[in-house]
Enzyme design. Sequence first.
Site, PDB file in Angstrom:
ATOM      1  N   TYR A 135      -0.680  -1.129   8.696  1.00 17.62           N
ATOM      2  CA  TYR A 135      -2.817  -2.026   8.081  1.00 17.62           C
ATOM      3  C   TYR A 135      -2.408  -1.914   6.297  1.00 17.62           C
ATOM      4  O   TYR A 135      -2.929  -2.523   6.414  1.00 17.62           O
ATOM      5  CB  TYR A 135      -3.633  -1.803   9.359  1.00 17.62           C
ATOM      6  CG  TYR A 135      -5.147  -1.674   9.074  1.00 17.62           C
ATOM      7  CD1 TYR A 135      -4.968  -3.726   9.275  1.00 17.62           C
ATOM      8  CD2 TYR A 135      -5.682  -1.324   8.196  1.00 17.62           C
ATOM      9  CE1 TYR A 135      -5.931  -3.547   8.346  1.00 17.62           C
ATOM     10  CE2 TYR A 135      -6.687  -1.683   7.811  1.00 17.62           C
ATOM     11  CZ  TYR A 135      -7.338  -2.642   7.638  1.00 17.62           C
ATOM     12  OH  TYR A 135      -8.360  -3.040   7.693  1.00 17.62           O
ATOM     13  N   THR A 165      -8.914  -2.191   1.853  1.00 19.64           N
ATOM     14  CA  THR A 165      -9.498  -0.909   2.742  1.00 19.64           C
ATOM     15  C   THR A 165      -9.038   0.886   2.003  1.00 19.64           C
ATOM     16  O   THR A 165      -8.224   0.186   1.511  1.00 19.64           O
ATOM     17  CB  THR A 165      -8.865  -1.083   3.968  1.00 19.64           C
ATOM     18  OG1 THR A 165      -9.204   0.100   4.468  1.00 19.64           O
ATOM     19  CG2 THR A 165      -7.730  -1.160   4.013  1.00 19.64           C
TER      20      THR A 165
END
Length: 328
Positions: free
Chosen positions: A140, A116
């Site tokens: 995350y 990501t």
Amino acid sequence: MRFLVTGGAGYIGSHTCKALAASGHTPITFDNLVYGHPWAVRWGPLEKGDIADRERLDQVINQYQPEGVIHFAAYAYVGESVKDPAKYYRNNVGGSLSLLEAMRDHGIPYIVFSSTCASYGIPEQIPIPESHPQRPINPYGQSKLMVEQMLRDFRLAYGIQSISLRYFNAAGADPDGEIGEAHDPETHLIPLVLDAASGQRPHITIFGDDYDTPDGTCIRDYIHVSDLAQAHVLAVEALTTHQPVQPAYNLGNGQGFSVKDVIATAEAVTQKRIPVQIGARRPGDPPRLVGDASAIMQDLGWKPAYADLTQIIETAWRWHQQQPYSTQ
Ligand code: UDP
């Protein structure tokens, strides 16, 4: 070839299974179905299981003998990761370690990993190149970065070849309308804006309009989910055919759109007025995230087919009208 697709019942995973099948491969979906949907698994077998469950992984690997792995299975709610980091480290990091050990023990040498742009943190330069420092600002992003680091070490020590794909904002739906985005809870901008367009929500709340951007709202790089899916096929084929590759590639369109741009484009696509409220900033939101994806274009010949925001929102709208709340 046969590929084990962890998280193949999820949004990006299911679109990748379709793209794999279109290229003549067999995707074997391994998914615990916590967030994934059985209806999204249409291009190969579905094996229910958790990546942390080594025994179940061994069974499925023994049964199908996959030649490589595409690894999506992860929790992906940034806000939740701040409130409950243990859940993210256990599943995203611990689960990935269990998967990587299984690969090592079964001699599976290739993995494409779903990473990501959240691993970059607050960007120092736009568009962001892969060489940008990775300093995530939430658990995350940190959990994804930790897996990238494990992949580097597993490459050096055990010869497992990997590519991490760092996505910017995945959006849109399968242009054939067979699958699409169906998160529960839904937190992403485009599906929420479409809910507001169709009257399923009273309005969309803009999280802050006082950022240092031209219209004061956050800028993101939206990339069509089928373009992301195609990149996974190119990446795994590059590994299995021993092409020279980088360990990580960005996937974005290199173009930023503000929250207000997205709402205006959605109004044009849907021909509906979208009620808007201005709310507080959402913690952890960088003002501007735009990626430089020239490396994967150059190395793997990736070329987005749906780079235009209108096209992206059109496919999302078609899916939304067809299956507005398909969360079973
Ligand atoms: N956003 C917003 N209202 C919403 C949901 C999202 O203003 O109800 C904004 C969010 O602050 C961010 C952008 O839309 O700037 C994209 O958010 P999303 O959650 O879709 O993706 P993210 O960038 O967090 O991965």
